[in-house]
Design a protein around this motif. Structure first.
Motif, PDB file in Angstrom:
ATOM      1  N   TRP A  34       0.864  -1.189   0.000  1.00  0.00           N
ATOM      2  CA  TRP A  34       0.000   0.000   0.000  1.00  0.00           C
ATOM      3  C   TRP A  34       0.890   1.224   0.000  1.00  0.00           C
ATOM      4  CZ3 TRP A  34      -5.118  -0.819  -0.447  1.00  0.00           C
ATOM      5  CH2 TRP A  34      -5.585  -2.103  -0.124  1.00  0.00           C
ATOM      6  N   CYS A  35       0.552   2.177  -0.879  1.00  0.00           N
ATOM      7  CA  CYS A  35       1.299   3.434  -0.852  1.00  0.00           C
ATOM      8  C   CYS A  35       0.506   4.439  -0.031  1.00  0.00           C
ATOM      9  CB  CYS A  35       1.548   3.956  -2.271  1.00  0.00           C
ATOM     10  SG  CYS A  35       0.103   4.737  -3.009  1.00  0.00           S
ATOM     11  N   ARG A  36       1.108   5.612   0.175  1.00  0.00           N
ATOM     12  CA  ARG A  36       0.448   6.618   1.020  1.00  0.00           C
ATOM     13  C   ARG A  36      -0.819   7.167   0.370  1.00  0.00           C
ATOM     14  NH1 ARG A  36       3.797  10.247   3.059  1.00  0.00           N
ATOM     15  NH2 ARG A  36       2.421  12.011   3.045  1.00  0.00           N
ATOM     16  N   ASN A  37      -0.987   6.955  -0.921  1.00  0.00           N
ATOM     17  CA  ASN A  37      -2.215   7.384  -1.592  1.00  0.00           C
ATOM     18  C   ASN A  37      -3.275   6.286  -1.559  1.00  0.00           C
ATOM     19  OD1 ASN A  37      -1.163   9.929  -2.274  1.00  0.00           O
ATOM     20  ND2 ASN A  37      -0.086   9.051  -4.017  1.00  0.00           N
ATOM     21  N   ASP A  38      -3.050   5.284  -0.736  1.00  0.00           N
ATOM     22  CA  ASP A  38      -4.000   4.196  -0.530  1.00  0.00           C
ATOM     23  C   ASP A  38      -4.230   3.370  -1.798  1.00  0.00           C
ATOM     24  OD1 ASP A  38      -5.377   2.830   1.453  1.00  0.00           O
ATOM     25  OD2 ASP A  38      -7.302   3.628   0.802  1.00  0.00           O
ATOM     26  N   HIS A  39      -3.205   3.300  -2.619  1.00  0.00           N
ATOM     27  CA  HIS A  39      -3.259   2.386  -3.755  1.00  0.00           C
ATOM     28  C   HIS A  39      -2.746   1.034  -3.288  1.00  0.00           C
ATOM     29  CE1 HIS A  39      -2.442   6.221  -6.292  1.00  0.00           C
ATOM     30  NE2 HIS A  39      -3.746   6.026  -6.163  1.00  0.00           N
ATOM     31  N   GLY A  40      -3.585   0.028  -3.404  1.00  0.00           N
ATOM     32  CA  GLY A  40      -3.122  -1.318  -3.079  1.00  0.00           C
ATOM     33  C   GLY A  40      -2.690  -2.028  -4.350  1.00  0.00           C
ATOM     34  N   ASP A  56       7.741   0.225  -5.140  1.00  0.00           N
ATOM     35  CA  ASP A  56       7.170   1.456  -5.685  1.00  0.00           C
ATOM     36  C   ASP A  56       5.794   1.188  -6.279  1.00  0.00           C
ATOM     37  OD1 ASP A  56       9.308   2.911  -4.922  1.00  0.00           O
ATOM     38  OD2 ASP A  56      10.212   3.056  -6.904  1.00  0.00           O
ATOM     39  N   CYS A  57       4.876   2.088  -5.975  1.00  0.00           N
ATOM     40  CA  CYS A  57       3.508   1.970  -6.466  1.00  0.00           C
ATOM     41  C   CYS A  57       3.486   2.131  -7.985  1.00  0.00           C
ATOM     42  CB  CYS A  57       2.649   3.053  -5.814  1.00  0.00           C
ATOM     43  SG  CYS A  57       0.983   3.127  -6.479  1.00  0.00           S
ATOM     44  N   PRO A  58       2.865   1.201  -8.701  1.00  0.00           N
ATOM     45  CA  PRO A  58       2.818   1.328 -10.166  1.00  0.00           C
ATOM     46  C   PRO A  58       1.899   2.449 -10.630  1.00  0.00           C
ATOM     47  CG  PRO A  58       1.575  -0.591  -9.448  1.00  0.00           C
ATOM     48  CD  PRO A  58       2.228  -0.012  -8.215  1.00  0.00           C
ATOM     49  N   ARG A  59       1.042   2.961  -9.749  1.00  0.00           N
ATOM     50  CA  ARG A  59       0.111   4.005 -10.171  1.00  0.00           C
ATOM     51  C   ARG A  59       0.647   5.408  -9.938  1.00  0.00           C
ATOM     52  NH1 ARG A  59      -5.567   2.646  -7.588  1.00  0.00           N
ATOM     53  NH2 ARG A  59      -6.120   4.591  -8.608  1.00  0.00           N
ATOM     54  N   CYS A  60       1.321   5.636  -8.813  1.00  0.00           N
ATOM     55  CA  CYS A  60       1.760   7.000  -8.522  1.00  0.00           C
ATOM     56  C   CYS A  60       3.259   7.090  -8.259  1.00  0.00           C
ATOM     57  CB  CYS A  60       0.992   7.577  -7.340  1.00  0.00           C
ATOM     58  SG  CYS A  60       1.378   6.788  -5.774  1.00  0.00           S
ATOM     59  N   GLY A  61       3.955   5.962  -8.162  1.00  0.00           N
ATOM     60  CA  GLY A  61       5.397   6.012  -8.000  1.00  0.00           C
ATOM     61  C   GLY A  61       5.869   6.181  -6.571  1.00  0.00           C
TER      62      GLY A  61
HETATM   63 ZN   LIG Z   1       0.131   4.883  -5.327  1.00  0.00          ZN
END
Ligand SMILES: [Zn+2]
Length: 114
Positions: A34-40, A56-61
């Motif tokens: 989970w990233c800090r933008n709550d992308h799982g 690293d989050c694939p959606r926001c990095g």
């Molecule tokens: Zn993210």
């Protein structure tokens, strides 16, 4: 141009749904981050490997962690600085003057020779 045999490479009785044992993928595990933008997001890693703490989050990095309630902070906490700002951190004005004088002297020597 291809010869027209568009099914080249396939055989009766073989197919992706039942791969031979020797081609079976190694056992894997899905690890959720989970990233800090709550992308799982799930990452598949080898079953015997230890999951890395960050991914690293694939959606926001942003870096993702395994604890949804406590995601890792930003990787870059340092504010943006110009190249000149970094140079000024490394060199005092006196050093910069000396370097400039040295460079100018070298330039004049080269020009004098030409
Ligand atoms: Zn993210």
């Amino acid at each position: 141009m291809p010869s027209g045999n568009v099914i080249r490479g396939t055989r009766v009785g073989s197919g992706p749904e039942r791969p031979p044992e020797r081609y079976a993928p190694a056992p894997r595990q899905a690890v959720t981050y989970w990233c800090r933008n709550d992308h799982g997001f799930d990452i598949l890693i080898a079953a015997e490997a230890e999951a890395p703490p960050l991914w690293d989050c694939p959606r926001c990095g942003q870096p993702g962690g395994r604890d949804r309630g406590n995601p890792p902070g930003r990787a870059r906490v340092e504010p943006y600085k110009t190249h000149l700002a970094y140079v000024k951190e490394r060199r005092t004005p006196e050093e910069a003057e000396a370097l400039l004088a040295e460079a100018l002297a070298a330039l004049r020597r080269r020009r004098g020779r030409a």
